[in-house]
Design an enzyme around this catalytic site. Structure first.
Site, mmCIF file in Angstrom:
data_model
loop_
_atom_site.group_PDB
_atom_site.id
_atom_site.type_symbol
_atom_site.label_atom_id
_atom_site.label_comp_id
_atom_site.label_asym_id
_atom_site.label_seq_id
_atom_site.Cartn_x
_atom_site.Cartn_y
_atom_site.Cartn_z
ATOM 1 N N ASP A 135 0.815 -1.212 0.000
ATOM 2 C CA ASP A 135 0.000 0.000 0.000
ATOM 3 C C ASP A 135 0.849 1.262 0.000
ATOM 4 O O ASP A 135 0.591 2.209 -0.751
ATOM 5 C CB ASP A 135 -0.924 -0.019 1.222
ATOM 6 C CG ASP A 135 -1.889 1.157 1.246
ATOM 7 O OD1 ASP A 135 -1.447 2.261 1.606
ATOM 8 O OD2 ASP A 135 -3.069 0.970 0.930
ATOM 9 N N TRP A 164 -5.458 1.799 -0.136
ATOM 10 C CA TRP A 164 -5.516 0.900 -1.294
ATOM 11 C C TRP A 164 -5.696 -0.535 -0.849
ATOM 12 O O TRP A 164 -6.343 -1.324 -1.553
ATOM 13 C CB TRP A 164 -4.277 1.104 -2.161
ATOM 14 C CG TRP A 164 -4.033 2.554 -2.418
ATOM 15 C CD1 TRP A 164 -2.899 3.278 -2.151
ATOM 16 C CD2 TRP A 164 -4.987 3.510 -2.929
ATOM 17 N NE1 TRP A 164 -3.080 4.594 -2.472
ATOM 18 C CE2 TRP A 164 -4.358 4.781 -2.947
ATOM 19 C CE3 TRP A 164 -6.306 3.409 -3.358
ATOM 20 C CZ2 TRP A 164 -4.998 5.919 -3.401
ATOM 21 C CZ3 TRP A 164 -6.945 4.552 -3.794
ATOM 22 C CH2 TRP A 164 -6.302 5.775 -3.814
ATOM 23 N N ASP A 165 -5.159 -0.911 0.292
ATOM 24 C CA ASP A 165 -5.447 -2.233 0.845
ATOM 25 C C ASP A 165 -6.937 -2.384 1.131
ATOM 26 O O ASP A 165 -7.548 -3.417 0.833
ATOM 27 C CB ASP A 165 -4.670 -2.445 2.152
ATOM 28 C CG ASP A 165 -3.238 -2.903 1.922
ATOM 29 O OD1 ASP A 165 -2.982 -3.576 0.909
ATOM 30 O OD2 ASP A 165 -2.378 -2.585 2.749
ATOM 31 N N VAL A 166 -7.510 -1.360 1.736
ATOM 32 C CA VAL A 166 -8.922 -1.435 2.122
ATOM 33 C C VAL A 166 -9.817 -1.513 0.890
ATOM 34 O O VAL A 166 -10.703 -2.373 0.798
ATOM 35 C CB VAL A 166 -9.304 -0.218 2.993
ATOM 36 C CG1 VAL A 166 -10.810 -0.192 3.248
ATOM 37 C CG2 VAL A 166 -8.551 -0.262 4.322
#
Length: 407
Positions: A135, A164-166
């Site tokens: 991320d 961006w992970d989420v």
């Protein structure tokens, strides 16, 4: 939790945020998500933050709520074969594999399809070409650090939210359900690939940043805490707290001015500046001058006074809170909110745990479930899902191929 995905079985092999959060999202909707790990835990099993009482990872337990856990020696060929069999078990709503273990040969789509032709595999990677990214490296490349932070800064500023992970996790969960619907209609499985950087670039493009750079040739300025293209910022209160007040629409602007008794002054200011504050671009252009009036008003009022005035008038606002204040003061982060329950997390203790944020009119939102202890469900998975006998399960334990929860 919910039961909308009851009967769907997803096998998850993962680490860090995106893939585990995707699996958790599916589990919260009722899917049976079976997570497999190396005996003793994988590379993120003890990642910070950790509980002070015993050092157990609050990060790991937070991302793995509602799943079942199978502990296997993944270095052992028999352990790998066992996982392959688990992933490819028969069943109309089984045969789904979610992972971010990109490039692991024995978990490739081709290797698993030999055991089940209609397999669904969702694989999260760093970049679309398979190269490594996380991320924080993705975020530094997509422009946001250059528009984040105070206007006085002379270098890019990172943020701590792994955005961006989420977003990637939610897109991966959508990929699972989409591929399952496709298989139900066509009978065909498929491999779904999702790159973290592609997720970020998709959002960057959707928000207009790519077009702004290409078509306008402009770099968005650093705005500090001002909202781009509208009026909104943080303001200090008389008692030392900070609030965020927003006026994205004309109605919100009019309500904010009325609540702060600044309607007449704003009319005078727009005349002096030869602007029309009913146009969001004009409010944005005059944001610094406008903010001075609201800053002075907020400085004359305490947080509770502002709360009463703003709530009465329907202002779009909220108070800045650190995590301690959030838990202690905000009813949205309490059992008053039906998403939350106080749950006994094994090895950690009782604390608030969120179930799915989705509320369905035809499905009851059930209480959240805790994260498992590594190996907690090993025997029941081997017996109920894979159909192994107690003798076969005992042999796997004796040979160190599988393990239950540590005593």
């Amino acid at each position: 939790m919910s039961s909308v995905l009851k009967g769907v079985r997803v096998v998850e092999g993962s680490a860090f945020i995106a893939a585990p959060m995707a699996g958790m999202s599916l589990a919260q909707l009722g899917a049976d998500v079976i997570r497999f790990d190396q005996i003793g835990g994988g590379i993120d099993y003890n990642r910070m933050p950790r509980a002070k009482n015993n050092g157990r990872s609050l990060y790991w337990t937070g991302l793995n709520k509602g799943k079942r856990s199978l502990a296997v020696d993944l270095k052992n060929p028999q352990g790998r074969e066992l996982i392959q069999q688990l992933i490819t078990q028969p069943g109309e709503q089984a045969g789904i594999f979610l992972t971010n273990f990109a490039g692991v040969k024995w978990l490739t789509y081709e290797a698993l399809r030999k055991h089940r032709n209609d397999l669904i595999k969702i694989e999260i990677s760093g970049n679309y070409d398979g190269s490594t990214a996380v991320d924080y490296t993705v975020n530094c490349a997509v422009g946001f650090p250059f528009v984040t932070g105070p206007t006085s800064r002379d270098k890019p500023v990172n943020h701590v939210l792994p955005a961006w992970d989420v977003t990637c996790s939610l897109q991966a969960a959508l990929g699972v359900t989409s591929a399952l619907m496709y298989r139900q209609k066509s009978g065909l499985g498929q491999e779904v690939k999702l790159a973290l950087s592609d997720m970020a670039l998709s959002v960057v493009g959707s928000l207009g940043h790519i077009a702004e750079a290409q078509i306008n040739g402009e770099q968005r300025p650093v705005n500090g805490n001002f909202v781009h293209g509208a009026f909104g910022r943080d303001f200090g209160t008389r008692d030392g707290r900070r609030i965020s007040a927003m006026a994205i629409s004309n109605k919100q602007w009019q309500v904010l001015c009325k609540a702060c008794d600044l309607t007449e002054k704003m009319q005078q200011l727009q005349s002096i500046l030869e602007l029309d504050f009913n146009i969001d671009e004009h409010r944005y252009e005059a944001r610094v001058s406008i903010a001075e009036f609201f800053e002075r008003w907020c400085q004359k009022h305490t947080l509770e006074q502002i709360r009463e005035i703003f709530d009465t008038h329907g202002v779009c606002w909220d108070v800045y809170q650190d995590f301690i204040e959030l838990v202690a003061e905000d009813p949205r982060c309490s059992e008053k909110n039906p998403m939350f329950n106080t749950v006994e997390q094994p090895g950690v203790g009782p604390h608030l745990i969120a179930s799915t944020p989705l509320s369905f009119s035809e499905e009851e939102r059930k209480a959240a479930s805790p994260a498992p202890v590594i190996g907690q469900h090993t025997d029941e998975i081997l017996a109920d899902v894979m159909g192994l006998t107690s003798v076969e399960i005992g042999r796997l334990h004796d040979e160190g191929i599988v393990a239950g929860a540590p005593k």
